[in-house]
Design a protein around this motif. Structure first.
Motif, PDB file in Angstrom:
ATOM      1  N   ASN A  86      52.013  37.944  68.818  1.00 39.25           N
ATOM      2  CA  ASN A  86      50.648  38.495  68.702  1.00 39.25           C
ATOM      3  C   ASN A  86      50.528  39.483  67.541  1.00 39.25           C
ATOM      4  OD1 ASN A  86      49.726  37.053  71.005  1.00 39.25           O
ATOM      5  ND2 ASN A  86      50.644  38.603  72.333  1.00 39.25           N
ATOM      6  N   LEU A  87      51.335  39.267  66.507  1.00 38.94           N
ATOM      7  CA  LEU A  87      51.304  40.107  65.310  1.00 38.94           C
ATOM      8  C   LEU A  87      50.614  39.362  64.176  1.00 38.94           C
ATOM      9  CD1 LEU A  87      54.957  41.450  65.535  1.00 38.94           C
ATOM     10  CD2 LEU A  87      52.888  42.826  65.831  1.00 38.94           C
ATOM     11  N   PHE A  88      49.666  40.021  63.546  1.00 40.72           N
ATOM     12  CA  PHE A  88      48.887  39.412  62.467  1.00 40.72           C
ATOM     13  C   PHE A  88      48.851  40.365  61.279  1.00 40.72           C
ATOM     14  CE2 PHE A  88      47.333  37.971  66.539  1.00 40.72           C
ATOM     15  CZ  PHE A  88      47.133  36.609  66.389  1.00 40.72           C
ATOM     16  N   GLN A  89      48.778  39.782  60.083  1.00 41.98           N
ATOM     17  CA  GLN A  89      48.609  40.600  58.881  1.00 41.98           C
ATOM     18  C   GLN A  89      47.248  40.287  58.263  1.00 41.98           C
ATOM     19  OE1 GLN A  89      51.883  41.740  56.340  1.00 41.98           O
ATOM     20  NE2 GLN A  89      53.111  40.105  57.240  1.00 41.98           N
ATOM     21  N   ILE A  90      46.442  41.320  58.129  1.00 43.75           N
ATOM     22  CA  ILE A  90      45.107  41.183  57.538  1.00 43.75           C
ATOM     23  C   ILE A  90      45.157  41.749  56.125  1.00 43.75           C
ATOM     24  CG2 ILE A  90      42.669  41.771  57.791  1.00 43.75           C
ATOM     25  CD1 ILE A  90      43.278  42.366  60.753  1.00 43.75           C
ATOM     26  N   SER A  91      44.701  40.965  55.135  1.00 47.81           N
ATOM     27  CA  SER A  91      44.790  41.435  53.751  1.00 47.81           C
ATOM     28  C   SER A  91      43.556  41.020  52.959  1.00 47.81           C
ATOM     29  CB  SER A  91      46.048  40.887  53.077  1.00 47.81           C
ATOM     30  OG  SER A  91      46.014  39.476  53.019  1.00 47.81           O
ATOM     31  N   ASN A  92      43.406  41.642  51.785  1.00 43.23           N
ATOM     32  CA  ASN A  92      42.264  41.317  50.912  1.00 43.23           C
ATOM     33  C   ASN A  92      42.527  40.016  50.172  1.00 43.23           C
ATOM     34  OD1 ASN A  92      44.305  42.868  49.370  1.00 43.23           O
ATOM     35  ND2 ASN A  92      42.920  42.500  47.647  1.00 43.23           N
ATOM     36  N   GLN A  93      41.449  39.310  49.840  1.00 47.91           N
ATOM     37  CA  GLN A  93      41.559  38.085  49.052  1.00 47.91           C
ATOM     38  C   GLN A  93      41.150  38.316  47.605  1.00 47.91           C
ATOM     39  OE1 GLN A  93      39.058  35.447  51.515  1.00 47.91           O
ATOM     40  NE2 GLN A  93      40.795  34.051  51.561  1.00 47.91           N
ATOM     41  N   VAL A  94      40.241  39.264  47.379  1.00 49.30           N
ATOM     42  CA  VAL A  94      39.619  39.435  46.062  1.00 49.30           C
ATOM     43  C   VAL A  94      40.290  40.577  45.307  1.00 49.30           C
ATOM     44  CG1 VAL A  94      37.459  39.918  44.840  1.00 49.30           C
ATOM     45  CG2 VAL A  94      37.440  38.597  46.973  1.00 49.30           C
ATOM     46  N   THR A  95      40.639  40.311  44.032  1.00 51.57           N
ATOM     47  CA  THR A  95      41.237  41.356  43.191  1.00 51.57           C
ATOM     48  C   THR A  95      40.461  41.563  41.899  1.00 51.57           C
ATOM     49  OG1 THR A  95      42.690  39.750  42.095  1.00 51.57           O
ATOM     50  CG2 THR A  95      43.556  40.837  44.060  1.00 51.57           C
ATOM     51  N   LEU A  96      39.517  40.672  41.609  1.00 51.40           N
ATOM     52  CA  LEU A  96      38.773  40.731  40.347  1.00 51.40           C
ATOM     53  C   LEU A  96      37.335  41.143  40.616  1.00 51.40           C
ATOM     54  CD1 LEU A  96      38.886  40.133  37.272  1.00 51.40           C
ATOM     55  CD2 LEU A  96      38.183  37.788  37.798  1.00 51.40           C
ATOM     56  N   GLY A  97      36.820  42.068  39.828  1.00 49.89           N
ATOM     57  CA  GLY A  97      35.423  42.483  39.975  1.00 49.89           C
ATOM     58  C   GLY A  97      35.204  43.561  41.019  1.00 49.89           C
ATOM     59  N   VAL A  98      36.270  44.108  41.562  1.00 49.79           N
ATOM     60  CA  VAL A  98      36.173  45.208  42.524  1.00 49.79           C
ATOM     61  C   VAL A  98      37.194  46.267  42.116  1.00 49.79           C
ATOM     62  CG1 VAL A  98      35.396  43.821  44.483  1.00 49.79           C
ATOM     63  CG2 VAL A  98      37.845  44.046  44.032  1.00 49.79           C
ATOM     64  N   ASP A  99      36.931  47.514  42.510  1.00 47.41           N
ATOM     65  CA  ASP A  99      37.961  48.511  42.218  1.00 47.41           C
ATOM     66  C   ASP A  99      38.821  48.733  43.460  1.00 47.41           C
ATOM     67  OD1 ASP A  99      36.880  50.545  43.900  1.00 47.41           O
ATOM     68  OD2 ASP A  99      35.506  51.157  42.322  1.00 47.41           O
ATOM     69  N   GLU A 100      39.926  49.407  43.230  1.00 49.30           N
ATOM     70  CA  GLU A 100      40.924  49.549  44.285  1.00 49.30           C
ATOM     71  C   GLU A 100      40.374  50.294  45.507  1.00 49.30           C
ATOM     72  OE1 GLU A 100      41.300  50.258  41.133  1.00 49.30           O
ATOM     73  OE2 GLU A 100      43.160  49.422  40.317  1.00 49.30           O
ATOM     74  N   GLU A 101      39.590  51.343  45.257  1.00 57.71           N
ATOM     75  CA  GLU A 101      39.055  52.114  46.379  1.00 57.71           C
ATOM     76  C   GLU A 101      38.142  51.268  47.257  1.00 57.71           C
ATOM     77  OE1 GLU A 101      39.965  54.932  47.388  1.00 57.71           O
ATOM     78  OE2 GLU A 101      41.145  55.666  45.701  1.00 57.71           O
ATOM     79  N   GLU A 102      37.348  50.378  46.619  1.00 56.74           N
ATOM     80  CA  GLU A 102      36.486  49.471  47.394  1.00 56.74           C
ATOM     81  C   GLU A 102      37.317  48.572  48.288  1.00 56.74           C
ATOM     82  OE1 GLU A 102      33.069  47.345  45.427  1.00 56.74           O
ATOM     83  OE2 GLU A 102      33.929  48.300  43.665  1.00 56.74           O
ATOM     84  N   VAL A 103      38.371  47.994  47.711  1.00 58.47           N
ATOM     85  CA  VAL A 103      39.237  47.084  48.479  1.00 58.47           C
ATOM     86  C   VAL A 103      39.828  47.798  49.681  1.00 58.47           C
ATOM     87  CG1 VAL A 103      41.412  45.789  48.402  1.00 58.47           C
ATOM     88  CG2 VAL A 103      39.795  45.635  46.489  1.00 58.47           C
ATOM     89  N   LEU A 104      40.354  48.986  49.452  1.00 60.18           N
ATOM     90  CA  LEU A 104      41.029  49.721  50.527  1.00 60.18           C
ATOM     91  C   LEU A 104      40.049  50.187  51.598  1.00 60.18           C
ATOM     92  CD1 LEU A 104      43.402  51.765  48.219  1.00 60.18           C
ATOM     93  CD2 LEU A 104      44.081  49.955  49.784  1.00 60.18           C
ATOM     94  N   ALA A 105      38.878  50.658  51.162  1.00 57.00           N
ATOM     95  CA  ALA A 105      37.885  51.128  52.128  1.00 57.00           C
ATOM     96  C   ALA A 105      37.396  49.970  52.996  1.00 57.00           C
ATOM     97  CB  ALA A 105      36.712  51.773  51.397  1.00 57.00           C
TER      98      ALA A 105
END
Length: 366
Positions: free
Chosen positions: A233-252
């Motif tokens: 029951n362990l899952f890893q959730i991650s971002n897909q988009v790296t272009l056109g966004v800044d790092e703070e947006e991704v993390l928030a």
């Protein structure tokens, strides 16, 4: 170890480092640690003037390793990252490389490397690791316990800034950091949170909830990332988009979504406890009993039972155990780690027997 200007400047990874279960991310403390096991930030970088690793010649790859090795021991990087121990993959036995995968410190692809042109650098507490000449020249990772994405980001960006003062990163004003895979171009940032979601699975809400995350630019993977299945029951959730966004947006964005899922999981746990109290107590008690007294157990069965025991500990149905003990078992029972601890290759049946013994020892069984 290959000779070079950095030879002797780093303590090679030895058995003591690889077999340790005292990684920072296994501490089991921090925000939402009852559900969020760990937070990871990874940055992909490449050196300007060199082809990506898949197209790099032997001498070119050696130059990349040398350049990064020099950068790692520079005062600025040491101040940001601490002392990093660097070793070429060819100097690590296969079982050690596989154990590093099980500890989430290198990728399975990097573990398959048996080359003097690929390397890994690790900090003692294993919260910082750098894969050299994996898919990109640099894969910098900061891995912390619980939901600490912003803390991991601050550590990663400080090290990244220090490295960039020593190395000329491939960067384009329009596209950002250039990477081997187009899906990483831009920030080069991948952030992920490993979460334990037994109540969502028990109520059959995991598939719709997690499946919907693709619509908001996130993806869900198993215990060992891309291509792996969810176990325990362990899952890893991650971002897909790296272009056109800044790092703070991704993390928030990722942090907010993770908190929403954590809230859902917590609410469902309480509902299950209220509606199925005795049945739930029986379920986690049986799991605890099996783990304490079984003499043969597979990895998959152990992870499944540990998930139920972890749920029982979080809901205070089981006393005397803590998250750190259970997190350490996630690593201790893995196939390569077992063989590394025992100092020899083992058959699947021998591993199942040894795994059961270690679990009994850890949980106070006999």
């Amino acid at each position: 170890m290959r000779s070079g200007p950095w030879k002797g400047a780093f303590r090679p990874l030895g058995g003591e480092v690889v077999v340790s279960v005292h990684s920072k991310w296994l501490e089991g403390s921090g925000p939402h640690a009852d559900i969020a096991i760990s937070s990871r930030v990874r940055l992909a970088r490449n050196l300007s003037g060199y082809p990506f690793p898949s197209l790099l010649s032997g001498p070119g790859a050696a130059q990349v390793v040398d350049s990064i090795g020099k950068a790692i021991r520079s005062p600025g990087v040491v101040k940001a990252a601490g002392i990093l121990h660097l070793v070429e993959m060819a100097d690590l036995p296969l079982i050690d490389r596989q154990a590093l995968v099980e500890k989430h410190l290198i990728s399975p692809q990097h573990a398959a490397a048996d080359s003097r042109h690929q390397a890994v650098a690790l900090r003692d507490d294993e919260s910082v690791s750098i894969m050299i000449n994996e898919e990109d020249h640099i894969r910098l990772q900061c891995l912390l316990p619980a939901l600490q994405l912003h803390e991991a980001w601050r550590a990663a960006t400080a090290i990244d800034d220090a490295l960039e003062k020593e190395l000329n990163f491939a960067f384009d004003e329009n596209y950002g950091y250039l990477t081997a895979c187009p899906t990483n171009v831009g920030t080069g940032l991948r952030a992920s949170v490993m979460v334990h979601l037994p109540a969502l699975v028990m109520t059959k809400k995991a598939d719709p909830v997690l499946g919907a995350l693709t619509q908001v630019g996130l993806t869900v993977r198993g215990l060992y990332g891309e291509g792996s299945q969810a176990t325990g029951n362990l899952f890893q959730i991650s971002n897909q988009v790296t272009l056109g966004v800044d790092e703070e947006e991704v993390l928030a964005h990722l942090s907010n979504v993770a908190k929403q899922i954590i809230d859902q999981e917590r609410e469902l746990r309480e509902n299950i406890r209220r509606s199925q109290g005795e049945r739930l107590r029986d379920q986690v008690g049986r799991a605890y009993g099996l783990l304490r007294y079984a003499h043969v157990i597979s990895t998959e069965e152990a992870l499944s039972l540990l998930s139920q025991v972890r749920l029982g500990v979080d809901l205070k149905l089981i006393e005397g155990l803590d998250a750190r003990q259970l997190n350490q078992l996630l690593v201790l029972i893995q196939p390569a780690f077992l063989q590394k601890v025992m100092g020899r290759e083992m058959t699947a049946e021998e591993r199942d027997i040894e795994r059961a013994r270690i679990i009994r020892q850890h949980l106070g069984g006999n």
